[in-house]
Each structure stands twice: as structure tokens, then as C-alpha cells.
Design an enzyme around this catalytic site. Structure first.
Site, short mmCIF file in Angstrom:
data_model
loop_
_atom_site.label_atom_id
_atom_site.label_comp_id
_atom_site.label_asym_id
_atom_site.label_seq_id
_atom_site.Cartn_x
_atom_site.Cartn_y
_atom_site.Cartn_z
N THR A 74 13.04 10.33 8.03
CA THR A 74 12.15 10.62 7.03
C THR A 74 10.94 11.26 7.93
O THR A 74 10.28 12.38 7.00
CB THR A 74 11.23 9.50 6.56
OG1 THR A 74 10.59 8.71 7.73
CG2 THR A 74 11.76 8.51 5.98
N ILE A 106 0.81 16.06 0.57
CA ILE A 106 1.45 16.14 1.31
C ILE A 106 1.78 16.62 2.56
O ILE A 106 1.11 17.99 2.91
CB ILE A 106 3.04 17.52 0.37
CG1 ILE A 106 2.69 16.68 -0.73
CG2 ILE A 106 4.11 17.59 1.26
CD1 ILE A 106 3.54 15.59 -1.50
N LEU A 107 1.93 16.30 4.02
CA LEU A 107 1.90 16.12 4.75
C LEU A 107 3.10 17.78 5.40
O LEU A 107 2.69 18.20 6.13
CB LEU A 107 2.12 14.89 6.13
CG LEU A 107 1.08 14.33 6.15
CD1 LEU A 107 1.20 13.28 6.12
CD2 LEU A 107 -0.53 14.91 5.86
N ASN A 108 3.79 17.56 4.83
CA ASN A 108 5.22 18.62 5.42
C ASN A 108 6.14 18.69 3.96
O ASN A 108 7.14 17.47 3.91
CB ASN A 108 6.26 17.95 6.37
CG ASN A 108 7.11 18.92 6.79
OD1 ASN A 108 7.58 19.31 6.11
ND2 ASN A 108 7.31 18.74 8.53
N THR A 135 10.43 17.87 4.36
CA THR A 135 10.95 16.91 4.44
C THR A 135 10.45 15.99 3.82
O THR A 135 11.28 14.98 2.92
CB THR A 135 10.05 16.11 6.44
OG1 THR A 135 8.59 16.28 6.11
CG2 THR A 135 10.74 16.34 7.25
N LYS A 178 -0.16 9.18 -0.24
CA LYS A 178 0.09 7.70 -0.88
C LYS A 178 1.41 7.46 0.13
O LYS A 178 1.75 6.18 -0.64
CB LYS A 178 0.21 8.26 -2.13
CG LYS A 178 -1.02 8.12 -2.89
CD LYS A 178 -1.05 8.46 -4.50
CE LYS A 178 -2.31 8.19 -5.13
NZ LYS A 178 -1.78 9.24 -6.49
N GLY A 179 2.68 7.86 0.15
CA GLY A 179 3.55 7.78 0.77
C GLY A 179 4.36 8.22 -0.60
O GLY A 179 4.24 8.48 -2.10
N GLU A 199 10.58 6.42 -1.91
CA GLU A 199 10.99 5.60 -2.25
C GLU A 199 10.50 6.37 -3.56
O GLU A 199 11.47 5.52 -4.63
CB GLU A 199 10.88 3.84 -2.13
CG GLU A 199 10.86 3.94 -1.16
CD GLU A 199 10.75 2.51 -0.47
OE1 GLU A 199 10.95 1.47 -1.05
OE2 GLU A 199 9.67 2.21 0.46
#
Length: 752
Positions: free
Chosen positions: A465, A643-645, A648, A715-716, A719
Site C-alpha cells: 500500500t 489523504i496523505l499521498n 498511492t 480515516k483509512g 478497503e
């Protein structure tokens, strides 16, 4: 933070992967290494009455053959769903019991892999065979627990019967999803080497801490005597989360022969030595008033499980959080069959349940003569319908509005079969996606040097990921360094504690620990520069010195580069341990994570409900005469906090949506019902989408702020992308053809 956050940063590990220099677990070959192979049962249920290993022992190159009479020398541990570290609670080769087809019955060690596999094929076994069954049987299902609270397996709010009787329209339907298997490109493997009473294990793992704790428990060893290494994982999706029997067999074989042993599991064996997605039946009853507001919501999920474990992936916990309704009843049920234990498979609670929920909502919209998007808008909610706490953030309808604009939803005509292009019937479908925000404890060690370099260490994992890159970005942003100057070391059990890489938790939890470590560096350096006799921040109250983008800034605007401040320390560097502990975490949750478990707080806490949301829209084309099904367009818009990246993240969401196409149209593990076994146990016959099946896939990520979930607001997303796709495709197939297909996968033959 600096611009390295919420930007498209190329993966730091990309050069190693494209040049083949990235080291995966099975690439390691200790000196004197031997090779292992498994022999497995050809029957599903019974007792092993005789096992003849003489031919295998005589095979050139074979060093040893082990059966239940000679192996293992460890004690079994509890399965994950019973609160332990194991992938299952039943461990084969402890005796002669056979509990599922493909169960390991012997372990062969040889000088090379070919000899080991030949030896395994030469083992002859006889069985006392008992009756078996594999397909789910709803009539024999049983309730999992019982509780009235929002986290219970049975939940009732309001009066369902009144809600149904007073509804203007109702829907009652059953939706079926099949067995599915992960099939990661990287094979399952384990390499074990003993050094006296110390042990090293190389294995692709989503939780090196779980592996280390489980192995130590099984052997009665101190955890510090076990070293587990997993620097890269080439695909997992839930299949590499727990400690598996084949791992323990490899460890026992290495101990018995006095040499390192490596096992690479064959493709067919991958179906029965780890986990999979159980088949399920989803039963829904919905009622709504004339304006579309839900008056009743019932969801009963019946999921397959093994005879010896209760695999509970509670999808009803997700569906009951989705839409406002005063009268709700949800229930989790299980049906046992003769298989190995299932488990997590990407979006394990959501994929199959939302295939049912989002079709039921579509069916309700048709009965109400409402636009499906507007039905969801009418039932949007800012509070969890059962727990009655606010969502920490919820951008569901913003996601629908965004994707509707890019997709052209306004061009849809609602009548079934009304949209055509020559011999192609055209259908549009939509569906909601959601994924819970799980928060787990994590630590991280960060060492910053005055030379402008930083080292980040923690027992997290990169399962494909981009975690190496994301953690480097966080450190770079806070410390004011280039991403390339931040080296990340992960995948070893003796590094600072990090949670299992599952449930889309790594970026949020491990990333927050790295964030905290960098802040602590700033705090310690602030105290040191304040105490210096000279300098721009000399004598300034350390509490008034802030670290922003690598600059120490005082209350009057005076600044000093963090790198210069670190260089001026006696050691020329500083090292700290950062922590992430959310206020909703209990001591037991933290303890569970430290022991390799899944000590998650959330997604529902006493204060907030934490979920990521998204909306997907799909165009399906069905050929009028051949019934060929094509998906030329799939659009999604998602809101998942920070959103970090963006590079990706885009890949993760797009990959999930493509996997959703596979779940809808291709993916199924076929079963042999009379013999209770899986049939298409290879990647050639287990169908997945190829380039010809995937046309335009568009991903949009919304900006969303959430200050409750963690310091980064993450948050992630790992999935989230798969959740709504299959339902959207099924809804589009109905719009094109008028056929409502409530099972997966959807095939051409279903449209004849």
C-alpha cells in the site's frame, strides 16, 4: 504540515521493486537451508487410519518425513476469533483427525524443493471417511451472541413490525455471495532457523507482532527469543494476518532436522492452509413512507464458518450505521460446514453486506419511483441510527454529488431498458461505499541527525500500500526534511510496537505515532535551545516554541532551523519514541495490540461514530443477443479524512474498484458439494479481471477534515473502494435488462 502531505509522492521503495532488489521473505536463504513440502488430505472428514511414508523416505534428496506421530513439538494456540493469535483454533497433525479437505497430514524435508514435493506426492494415506458438507445451510444457522447494545450481534431499535406495517412500500429480498479466495501473487511461505534456544522466522506477514507472540506462546519461549522478519509483503488482503499451522510445522521441522527449512506453499494448497471469504446469505426487509424515508430496516446476515471456529465478520454493524431509520433489527448468524477456517478478505464485513443493502435500496427506489441517489439523500443522517452518537465527519452526499457530476448521472433515464446503443442495452447503477475507522495503539522510534537525515523504526508492514513512503512523508513534513532523507525500517517484530496491517489502520495509527515522535523531538530540542547561552531562541520559554515544517519558531517570530538545533546538541542527533493513544482506547485494547492482537477502539465510541464514505456509479452494457456483459465506465468519489499521498491513495481506491468488478462478474471459488472441497484451486481457473474487462475507472478524493479520529485526521482507505462496486454493477444490469440478480458472480447465463 509541509507540502509532502496530501500530494502525489512517488513511492520510495519503487526503485527496489522494479529492479528486483527488494527482499521478500522467501528470498532469504540461510546457509545450509533445506526445503519443505506439505502432503494434504484427500478427504474432508474422517480419521487417518494408515499413512505410508516409506516411498517418500526412499526418494533421492529427501532428508526426513514427519507425520502426526513425530511432529509437532509445540502446543496449539487459540484462533483469532477466540481471542488468540492463530488463523484457526484447530491445528492439523496433532493427531489423526481430518476436519477438512486439503488439511496437512505430513511434512517432507529435502535437499531441494523438487525432491520435497516429489516426496509429498509419494505419501500414501488411508482414511475412515465420515459424512461431510460444504455449502451454507441457512436452516441450520445459529445466532452469534445476543445483546441489546449497539455493538451486539443482535440489535433492535424501535418496533420493526410497526415500521413495516406503516410503510408505503416495502422490499423483502435475499442476496447470496460465494466463497472467494485471496490469491496473492506472493505465495505463502515460511523459513525457520534455530540458533540454540533462539529462533528466526522469515514470513510474509500482516502482523509480525502476532507471529512473534504466537510462536513464543506455542513454544513457551520469551518473545525476545523469537525474531520475525517481513520487510515486504507481496499482497495479502487478509490472508497473512494470523499465525498459520504451516508456519509452526516449518518451525518444528527445522528444529527436528537441525537446519534451516523453507516452505513455499503450492497454489492449490493456498486454498486450505490459510483463510478465505466465507459464503453468505444476506436477508433484508426495508420499509419506507411515500417520500422515501425509511420506516423499517432489518438485516439478517448468515455466514459460513468452520466446524471448530466461529468466524464473525459482523456486516450488520456496517449496514445499520448507513441510513436514518427509527425501527431497526439486525442479526448475525453462522452456518457450519466442513472447511478450514475463513477469515478476513478485503472489506470482510462490508463487501458482501453492501451487495445486499445497496441492491435493496435500489429495489426500494424503483417501487417508490424515486431516483436512487435521492432515496439515499432523503435517508442521510448526521448521527449513528443505533448508537445515537454523531458521525465524526460524514461526506456521503458530497461524494454522490461529485461522482454524479463526473459520471453524467443526469443523463440516465429511469425506465428499464430505455437506454440502448445499437445492439447493446445500457444501464446505469449506483451504490454507497463505507468503511469503519478503526484506531489502534502504536509506537514509533524516530532518530534525527543534525546532518539532515532521519530514521523511522516500527513493527509496521508494507503490504503493497506504500507504507514506507507515507511514514517518510509524515516525518519529512514535520521535521522539514526531503522525503528521501527519511529512511523507514519496518517488518521486524522486535521494533517498536505497531498494529496489525488490517482494517485500513496502518496509515492512521502508525502514522500518528510517527507524527507524535516528531513533535517530541521538537519539544526536547526546544528545551535545549532555550537553555543555551546564545542563539535566536535562547531564554525563550520552551512551551512557547513551536515546531512547524522543520522550523523552531518563538512567540515573537524568531526562528531556528530544527536541523541546526539538532546539530548543536552534544551527540549531534536526537532519538525519541512516539506514541499514538486515542482517548477512546481502553487499557485492555492497548494491551491487546502490544500482544499482537487487534485492540481496536471504534468505529463507534461513546462520543462519535467514525466511518469513511464514498459513492460509486457504473455503466454496464449487455449485448442484446449474446448477453455479454461489459463495464466501460466506473466512477467513484470518496471522503476519508486527510489523504496523505494522493498517488498511492488513488491506486488503492482504483484497485479496490477493479476488484469489485471481479467480485461482481468473475470471482468465485467453485465447490464440490458431495466431497466438500474447493475445485478451481489455481490462479488460472480462479477468474479475475484482466485489461479487457477494465476500461475507464475514475477516482475522485474529496477534501475532508476530521479532528476526532487521530492527530492526522486520517480515516483509512485501503478497503473502501471495493465496497459498493458489485451492487452498483448489479443495479446497472437490472436497469439495462430488467433482471434483478441477487447472487454473485453475475454471469452471461443468468441473462439468458
Amino acid at each position: 504540515m509541509a507540502q509532502t502531505i496530501n500530494t502525489a509522492v512517488t513511492r520510495t521503495d519503487a526503485p527496489r521493486k522494479v529492479t528486483g532488489t527488494a527482499t521478500y521473505a522467501a528470498d532469504v536463504m540461510p546457509a545450509g537451508m533445506l526445503h519443505g513440502a506439505l502432503a494434504t488430505s484427500s478427504v474432508a472428514v474422517g480419521t487417518l487410519t494408515k499413512i505410508d511414508i516409506s516411498k517418500a523416505e526412499a526418494e533421492p534428496g529427501v532428508v526426513a518425513v514427519f507425520t502426526h506421530e513425530t511432529l509437532p513439538d509445540y502446543k496449539s494456540v487459540k484462533g483469532f476469533y477466540a481471542g488468540g493469535p492463530g488463523s484457526a483454533s484447530f491445528w492439523p497433525m496433532e493427531d489423526g483427525r481430518i476436519r477438512y479437505a486439503g488439511q496437512p497430514i505430513a511434512y517432507v524435508v529435502a535437499e531441494n524443493a523438487a525432491a520435497a514435493r516429489r516426496g509429498a506426492q509419494l505419501i500414501e494415506a488411508s482414511y475412515d471417511i465420515a459424512d461431510s458438507h460444504i455449502a451454507i445451510n441457512p436452516a441450520d444457522s445459529f445466532v452469534v451472541g445476543a445483546s441489546d447494545d449497539s455493538e451486539g450481534m443482535i440489535t433492535t431499535t424501535g418496533n420493526l413490525a410497526e415500521g413495516l406495517s406503516g410503510a408505503a412500500q416495502t422490499v423483502e429480498a435475499e442476496y447470496i455471495t460465494p466463497f472467494q479466495h485471496h490469491n496473492p501473487i506472493e505465495m505463502f511461505s515460511a523459513t525457520a532457523e534455530w540458533h540454540g534456544d533462539r529462533l528466526t522466522v522469515w514470513m510474509p506477514s500482516q502482523s509480525v507482532r502476532t507471529l512473534r507472540a504466537g510462536i513464543a506462546l506455542a513454544y513457551g519461549m520469551a518473545e525476545t527469543s523469537v525474531r520475525v522478519i517481513s520487510p515486504f509483503v507481496g499482497g495479502a488482503f487478509g490472508s497473512k494476518a494470523g499465525i498459520t499451522p504451516y508456519t509452526m510445522l516449518t518451525i518444528a521441522a527445522a528444529k527436528a532436522v537441525g537446519a534451516p527449512v523453507r516452505l513455499i506453499v503450492t497454489r492449490p494448497q493456498m486454498y486450505t492452509v490459510a483463510t478465505f471469504r466465507p459464503e453468505s446469505v444476506q436477508r433484508f426487509r426495508l420499509g419506507a413512507d411515500a417520500e422515501g424515508r425509511l420506516t423499517a430496516f432489518e438485516h439478517v446476515e448468515i455466514s459460513q464458518t468452520s466446524q471448530f471456529d466461529e468466524v464473525v465478520n459482523p456486516g450488520t454493524h456496517m449496514t445499520r450505521a448507513m441510513y436514518a431509520c427509527p425501527n431497526i433489527h439486525t442479526e448475525q448468524r453462522l452456518s457450519r460446514s466442513d472447511t478450514n477456517t475463513g477469515g478476513f478478505m478485503r472489506a470482510p464485513n462490508e463487501m458482501q453486506t453492501f451487495f445486499g443493502l445497496e441492491q435493496a435500496m435500489d429495489e426500494l427506489a424503483i417501487k417508490l419511483a424515486m431516483d436512487p441517489v435521492e432515496l439515499r439523500r432523503v435517508n442521510d443522517s448526521d448521527r449513528h441510527p443505533v448508537a445515537d452518537v454523531p458521525f465524526s465527519s460524514r461526506s456521503l452526499m458530497e461524494s454522490y454529488d461529485a461522482v454524479a457530476g463526473s459520471f453524467g448521472w443526469a443523463d440516465r433515464t429511469p425506465e428499464v431498458g430505455s437506454m440502448t446503443d445499437g445492439d447493446w442495452l445500457v444501464g446505469y447503477g449506483c451504490a454507497t461505499a463505507t468503511y469503519p475507522t478503526n484506531i489502534l495503539a502504536s509506537n514509533a522510534r524516530v532518530r534525527m541527525q543534525g546532518t539532515g537525515h532521519a530514521y523511522i523504526e516500527l513493527a509496521a508492514h508494507d503490504v503493497g500500500t506504500g507504507t514506507y513512503t507515507i511514514l517518510a512523508q509524515i516525518a519529512a513534513a514535520r521535521l522539514g526534511l526531503p522525503v528521501g532523507a527519511c529512511d523507514v525500517v519496518m517488518g521486524e517484530g522486535d521494533l517498536p510496537v505497531a498494529p496489525i496491517s488490517g482494517g485500513s489502520t496502518t496509515a492512521a495509527s502508525a502514522g500518528s505515532a510517527v507524527h507524535d515522535a516528531c513533535l517530541r523531538i521538537g519539544g526536547q530540542i526546544a528545551a535545549q535551545v532555550s537553555a543555551m547561552s546564545e542563539g535566536p531562541l535562547s531564554g525563550v520559554d520552551p512551551a512557547q516554541i513551536k515546531l512547524e515544517n522543520g522550523m523552531l519558531t518563538g512567540p515573537d517570530g524568531q526562528t531556528q532551523p530544527l536541523t541546526d538545533a539538532v546539530a548543536s546538541t552534544p551527540q549531534g542527533e536526537i532519538e525519541v519514541i512516539g506514541e499514538f493513544r486515542h482517548k477512546a482506547m481502553t487499557d485492555q485494547m492497548i494491551k491487546s495490540t502490544f500482544k499482537g492482537g487487534y485492540g481496536s477502539a471504534g468505529p463507534v465510541t461513546p462520543e462519535m461514530a467514525m466511518f469513511a464514505f464514498g459513492a460509486e456509479m457504473v455503466e454496464v452494457r449487455v449485448h442484446r443477443w449474446t448477453h455479454e456483459i461489459r463495464v466501460p465506465r466506473l466512477h467513484g468519489a470518496f471522503a476519508a479524512g486527510t489523504i496523505l499521498n494522493r498517488k498511492t491513495a488513488h491506486s488503492q481506491l482504483m484497485g479496490g474498484m477493479i476488484w469489485g468488478i471481479g467480485s461482481a462478474l468473475h470471482e468465485v471459488t467453485e465447490i464440490d458439494k458431495p466431497r466438500a472441497r474447493f475445485l478451481n484451486t489455481n490462479i488460472a481457473e480462479y477468474l479475475i479481471p484482466v485489461n479487457a474487462d477494465v476500461r475507464e475507472v475514475r477516482v475522485e478524493m474529496l477534501d475532508e477534515r476530521d479532528d476526532y479520529v487521530n492527530p492526522l485526521g486520517v480515516k483509512g482507505i485501503g478497503e473502501l473502494g471495493i465496497v459498493g462496486t458489485a451492487a452498483a454493477i448489479a443495479n446497472a444490469v437490472h436497469h439495462a435488462t430488467g433482471k434483478r440478480l441477487r447472487h454473485l458472480p453475475i454471469r452471461m447465463s443468468d441473462l439468458v
